[in-house]
Motif scaffolding. Structure first.
Motif, PDB file in Angstrom:
ATOM      1  N   GLN A 104      18.920  24.588   9.711  1.00 28.78           N
ATOM      2  CA  GLN A 104      20.145  25.496  10.243  1.00 28.78           C
ATOM      3  C   GLN A 104      21.152  25.686   9.502  1.00 28.78           C
ATOM      4  N   LYS A 129      13.315  20.969   9.314  1.00 27.12           N
ATOM      5  CA  LYS A 129      14.219  21.603  10.308  1.00 27.12           C
ATOM      6  C   LYS A 129      15.506  22.130   9.549  1.00 27.12           C
ATOM      7  N   ASN A 168      11.076  25.088  10.130  1.00 26.55           N
ATOM      8  CA  ASN A 168      11.347  25.604  11.439  1.00 26.55           C
ATOM      9  C   ASN A 168      10.039  26.062  12.202  1.00 26.55           C
ATOM     10  N   ASN A 169       8.965  25.310  12.074  1.00 30.20           N
ATOM     11  CA  ASN A 169       7.736  25.647  12.808  1.00 30.20           C
ATOM     12  C   ASN A 169       7.234  26.987  12.273  1.00 30.20           C
TER      13      ASN A 169
END
Length: 136
Positions: free
Chosen positions: A74, A72, A36-37
């Motif tokens: 979540q 990425k 996530n960066n």
């Protein structure tokens, strides 16, 4: 799945665990982990256990310094996300070379852990916890 991005080859895989979903992209590089960066170490709160779990497919194949991992993710908590990253990474490694599959499968890294939270039933406090029984 295989896509090209600025003339770099990207291998991708999706991992899921409980309510977590991780989309993992592997790019030939130096072995950095970006989630996530954020740097992977800080995202996983510098937990050696989470870092070891999420990198385990690469370590098993001895490729830990060959690819950069971009994730990425979540949903869920850190444990579920770390396990989802592990599955996504293992699936991405299978697209690189079919021979990787044999080794990853024997270590159980390609099996989706299907356990998830059981739904709450009516008349109960949780999925199975019942209100206290009173005889009178």
């Amino acid at each position: 799945m295989l896509t090209s991005y600025h003339h770099k080859i990207i291998y991708s895989g999706t991992g899921r665990r409980k309510t977590s979903v991780a989309r993992v992209n592997l790019i030939p590089g130096s072995g950095k982990l970006i989630i996530n960066n954020l740097p992977g170490e800080s995202y996983l709160q510098f937990s050696p256990n989470y870092l070891r779990v999420s990198r385990s497919p690469l370590n098993l194949l001895g490729l830990d310094k060959e690819y950069d991992i971009y994730v990425k993710t979540q949903g869920g908590g850190l444990t579920g996300q770390a396990d989802a990253i592990r599955l996504g990474l293992a699936r991405a490694l299978c697209t690189i070379n079919a021979d990787n599959r044999i080794m990853l499968k024997s270590e159980g890294l390609l099996s989706r852990d299907a356990r998830s939270k059981e739904r709450k039933k009516y008349g109960l406090r949780k999925a199975r916890k019942a209100p206290q029984y009173s005889k009178r």
